[in-house]
Design an enzyme around this catalytic site. Structure first.
Site, mmCIF file in Angstrom:
data_model
loop_
_atom_site.group_PDB
_atom_site.id
_atom_site.type_symbol
_atom_site.label_atom_id
_atom_site.label_comp_id
_atom_site.label_asym_id
_atom_site.label_seq_id
_atom_site.Cartn_x
_atom_site.Cartn_y
_atom_site.Cartn_z
ATOM 1 N N LYS A 14 0.847 -1.211 0.000
ATOM 2 C CA LYS A 14 0.000 0.000 0.000
ATOM 3 C C LYS A 14 0.871 1.246 0.000
ATOM 4 O O LYS A 14 0.681 2.149 -0.812
ATOM 5 C CB LYS A 14 -0.914 0.038 1.246
ATOM 6 C CG LYS A 14 -1.805 -1.177 1.413
ATOM 7 C CD LYS A 14 -2.719 -1.064 2.628
ATOM 8 C CE LYS A 14 -1.992 -1.080 3.959
ATOM 9 N NZ LYS A 14 -1.391 -2.382 4.311
ATOM 10 N N ARG A 89 -8.945 1.098 8.843
ATOM 11 C CA ARG A 89 -8.416 -0.205 9.240
ATOM 12 C C ARG A 89 -9.485 -1.076 9.884
ATOM 13 O O ARG A 89 -9.254 -2.250 10.138
ATOM 14 C CB ARG A 89 -7.349 -0.015 10.301
ATOM 15 C CG ARG A 89 -5.885 0.089 9.930
ATOM 16 C CD ARG A 89 -5.313 -1.045 9.188
ATOM 17 N NE ARG A 89 -3.925 -1.311 9.475
ATOM 18 C CZ ARG A 89 -2.895 -0.633 8.984
ATOM 19 N NH1 ARG A 89 -3.064 0.393 8.204
ATOM 20 N NH2 ARG A 89 -1.661 -1.002 9.274
ATOM 21 N N ARG A 128 12.104 -6.343 5.075
ATOM 22 C CA ARG A 128 12.099 -4.885 5.235
ATOM 23 C C ARG A 128 12.827 -4.453 6.511
ATOM 24 O O ARG A 128 13.408 -3.379 6.558
ATOM 25 C CB ARG A 128 10.637 -4.398 5.273
ATOM 26 C CG ARG A 128 10.496 -2.908 5.377
ATOM 27 C CD ARG A 128 9.068 -2.483 5.140
ATOM 28 N NE ARG A 128 8.185 -2.936 6.201
ATOM 29 C CZ ARG A 128 6.894 -2.625 6.263
ATOM 30 N NH1 ARG A 128 6.343 -1.899 5.297
ATOM 31 N NH2 ARG A 128 6.146 -3.052 7.253
ATOM 32 N N ARG A 130 11.765 -3.322 9.456
ATOM 33 C CA ARG A 130 11.308 -2.187 10.257
ATOM 34 C C ARG A 130 11.169 -2.670 11.703
ATOM 35 O O ARG A 130 11.088 -3.877 11.934
ATOM 36 C CB ARG A 130 9.970 -1.702 9.702
ATOM 37 C CG ARG A 130 9.642 -0.264 10.046
ATOM 38 C CD ARG A 130 8.431 0.211 9.258
ATOM 39 N NE ARG A 130 7.194 -0.428 9.709
ATOM 40 C CZ ARG A 130 6.054 -0.381 9.043
ATOM 41 N NH1 ARG A 130 5.982 0.267 7.896
ATOM 42 N NH2 ARG A 130 4.980 -0.980 9.513
ATOM 43 N N ARG A 141 -0.159 -8.881 13.462
ATOM 44 C CA ARG A 141 -0.753 -7.907 12.525
ATOM 45 C C ARG A 141 -1.662 -8.609 11.518
ATOM 46 O O ARG A 141 -2.694 -8.069 11.115
ATOM 47 C CB ARG A 141 0.354 -7.110 11.825
ATOM 48 C CG ARG A 141 0.842 -5.964 12.712
ATOM 49 C CD ARG A 141 2.258 -5.548 12.428
ATOM 50 N NE ARG A 141 2.447 -4.983 11.121
ATOM 51 C CZ ARG A 141 3.646 -4.896 10.524
ATOM 52 N NH1 ARG A 141 4.727 -5.338 11.137
ATOM 53 N NH2 ARG A 141 3.750 -4.364 9.337
HETATM 54 P P1 B4P Z 1 4.702 -1.533 2.101
HETATM 55 O O1 B4P Z 1 4.247 -0.810 0.904
HETATM 56 O O2 B4P Z 1 5.549 -0.756 3.071
HETATM 57 O O3 B4P Z 1 3.509 -2.175 2.942
HETATM 58 P P2 B4P Z 1 2.252 -1.553 3.626
HETATM 59 O O4 B4P Z 1 1.114 -2.370 3.093
HETATM 60 O O5 B4P Z 1 2.142 -0.080 3.446
HETATM 61 O O6 B4P Z 1 2.631 -1.778 5.199
HETATM 62 P P3 B4P Z 1 1.981 -1.905 6.638
HETATM 63 O O7 B4P Z 1 0.545 -2.293 6.550
HETATM 64 O O8 B4P Z 1 2.900 -2.818 7.367
HETATM 65 O O9 B4P Z 1 2.133 -0.526 7.389
HETATM 66 P P4 B4P Z 1 1.316 0.646 8.063
HETATM 67 O O10 B4P Z 1 2.321 1.702 8.076
HETATM 68 O O11 B4P Z 1 0.016 0.951 7.389
HETATM 69 O O12 B4P Z 1 5.463 -2.829 1.597
HETATM 70 C C1 B4P Z 1 6.069 -3.760 2.452
HETATM 71 C C2 B4P Z 1 7.371 -4.292 1.858
HETATM 72 O O13 B4P Z 1 7.139 -5.008 0.649
HETATM 73 C C3 B4P Z 1 8.362 -3.181 1.494
HETATM 74 O O14 B4P Z 1 9.651 -3.582 1.899
HETATM 75 C C4 B4P Z 1 8.288 -3.080 -0.016
HETATM 76 O O15 B4P Z 1 9.511 -2.676 -0.602
HETATM 77 C C5 B4P Z 1 7.936 -4.507 -0.430
HETATM 78 N N1 B4P Z 1 7.101 -4.523 -1.639
HETATM 79 C C6 B4P Z 1 6.051 -3.708 -1.921
HETATM 80 N N2 B4P Z 1 5.499 -4.031 -3.113
HETATM 81 C C7 B4P Z 1 6.211 -5.122 -3.594
HETATM 82 C C8 B4P Z 1 6.120 -5.927 -4.783
HETATM 83 N N3 B4P Z 1 5.194 -5.711 -5.734
HETATM 84 N N4 B4P Z 1 7.005 -6.954 -4.922
HETATM 85 C C9 B4P Z 1 7.954 -7.202 -3.962
HETATM 86 N N5 B4P Z 1 8.090 -6.470 -2.832
HETATM 87 C C10 B4P Z 1 7.234 -5.439 -2.634
HETATM 88 O O16 B4P Z 1 0.946 0.189 9.581
HETATM 89 C C11 B4P Z 1 1.882 0.006 10.628
HETATM 90 C C12 B4P Z 1 1.189 0.027 12.022
HETATM 91 O O17 B4P Z 1 0.634 1.342 12.297
HETATM 92 C C13 B4P Z 1 -0.009 -0.903 12.224
HETATM 93 O O18 B4P Z 1 0.399 -2.217 12.592
HETATM 94 C C14 B4P Z 1 -0.800 -0.175 13.364
HETATM 95 O O19 B4P Z 1 -0.254 -0.436 14.640
HETATM 96 C C15 B4P Z 1 -0.593 1.285 13.059
HETATM 97 N N6 B4P Z 1 -1.687 1.883 12.268
HETATM 98 C C16 B4P Z 1 -1.563 2.415 11.016
HETATM 99 N N7 B4P Z 1 -2.757 2.893 10.579
HETATM 100 C C17 B4P Z 1 -3.661 2.664 11.566
HETATM 101 C C18 B4P Z 1 -5.072 2.902 11.701
HETATM 102 N N8 B4P Z 1 -5.783 3.496 10.717
HETATM 103 N N9 B4P Z 1 -5.693 2.527 12.843
HETATM 104 C C19 B4P Z 1 -5.004 1.961 13.836
HETATM 105 N N10 B4P Z 1 -3.669 1.683 13.781
HETATM 106 C C20 B4P Z 1 -2.997 2.038 12.651
#
Ligand code: B4P
Length: 184
Positions: A14, A89, A128, A130, A141
Site C-alpha cells: 500500500k 483499518r 524490510r 522495520r 498484525r
Molecule cells: P509496504 O508498501 O511498506 O507495505 P504496507 O502495506 O504499506 O505496510 P503496513 O501495513 O505494514 O504498514 P502501516 O504503516 O500501514 O510494503 C512492504 C514491503 O514489501 C516493502 O519492503 C516493499 O519494498 C515490499 N514490496 C512492496 N510491493 C512489492 C512488490 N510488488 N514486490 C515485492 N516487494 C514489494 O501500519 C503500521 C502500524 O501502524 C499498524 O500495525 C498499526 O499499529 C498502526 N496503524 C496504522 N494505521 C492505523 C489505523 N488506521 N488505525 C489503527 N492503527 C494504525
C-alpha cells in the site's frame, strides 16, 4: 479529482504504490502508519500513546486516529484529491470516514484492495526489517487484519466501490494495474 482508498494486508505494498501514484497524480499520500511513526520518532503525546500498540502489532485506538484524519483531510492540499493508505483499518473507521466525507459533500472514488498471499507478506516484511517487522508482530498484525480489516473490504463491496488488484506481482505491474482501474 482523485480520492482513493488503499486496502490490503500488512506488507501488501500500500505504502509503496500510494507513494508512486501520489507523485504521478500530484495528490497527497496520507499514510496513518507514516504519521504515527513520525509521532513516535518525535515522541509527541500522540506518539507516546501509540508506540506500545504499534510495537505489539495492535491497532492504535480509534480515538487517536479519527481526529487526526479529520484534521488532515481539511488541509488545503487535499482540494485536488488524496490517497488514503492504512486508513480505514476497521469498520468503525470506515463509517467515520463515510460520514466525514458526506459532511464535506464528497465521496471516495474507489477502495483499491491489494491482494497478496500470507506467505509472500511474511517474506516481504521480514526482508524490510522495520522495528515492528519481527515474526511474532507480523503474525499478530495478520490476525488483526483478518479480524478487523477484512470486514472493511465487505463494507466497500456493499457500496460497489471495491476494486480488487493482484498485489503479488512486480511493483511496475501492480502500478500498471492500479492506473488502469483509476484511469478507466
Ligand atoms: P509496504 O508498501 O511498506 O507495505 P504496507 O502495506 O504499506 O505496510 P503496513 O501495513 O505494514 O504498514 P502501516 O504503516 O500501514 O510494503 C512492504 C514491503 O514489501 C516493502 O519492503 C516493499 O519494498 C515490499 N514490496 C512492496 N510491493 C512489492 C512488490 N510488488 N514486490 C515485492 N516487494 C514489494 O501500519 C503500521 C502500524 O501502524 C499498524 O500495525 C498499526 O499499529 C498502526 N496503524 C496504522 N494505521 C492505523 C489505523 N488506521 N488505525 C489503527 N492503527 C494504525
Amino acid at each position: 479529482m482523485k480520492r482513493l482508498i488503499f486496502l490490503g494486508p500488512p506488507g501488501a505494498g500500500k505504502g509503496t504504490q500510494a507513494q508512486i501514484l501520489s507523485d504521478t497524480y500530484q495528490i497527497p499520500h496520507i499514510s496513518t502508519g507514516d504519521i504515527l511513526r513520525e509521532a513516535v520518532k518525535e515522541q509527541t503525546p500522540l506518539g507516546q500513546k501509540a508506540q506500545s500498540y504499534m510495537d505489539q502489532g495492535e491497532l492504535v485506538p480509534d480515538d487517536l486516529i479519527l481526529d487526526l484524519i479529520k484534521e488532515r483531510l481539511s488541509q488545503s492540499d487535499t482540494a485536488q484529491g488524496w490517497i488514503l493508505d492504512g486508513f480505514p483499518r476497521n469498520v468503525s473507521q470506515a463509517s467515520f470516514l463515510e460520514k466525514l466525507l458526506a459532511e464535506l459533500d464528497l465521496a471516495a472514488d474507489c477502495a483499491l484492495n491489494l491482494e497478496v498471499p500470507d506467505e509472500v507478506l511474511v517474506e516481504r516484511l521480514l526482508a524490510r526489517k522495520r522495528k515492528d517487522d519481527n515474526e511474532e508482530t507480523i503474525r499478530r498484525r495478520l490476525e488483526i487484519y483478518y479480524k478487523d480489516t477484512v470486514p472493511v473490504i465487505n463494507f466497500y463491496r456493499e457500496r460497489n466501490t471495491l476494486k480488487p488488484v493482484n498485489g503479488n506481482a512486480s511493483m511496475e505491474e501492480v502500478t500498471a494495474s492500479l492506473k488502469a482501474i483509476i484511469e478507466h
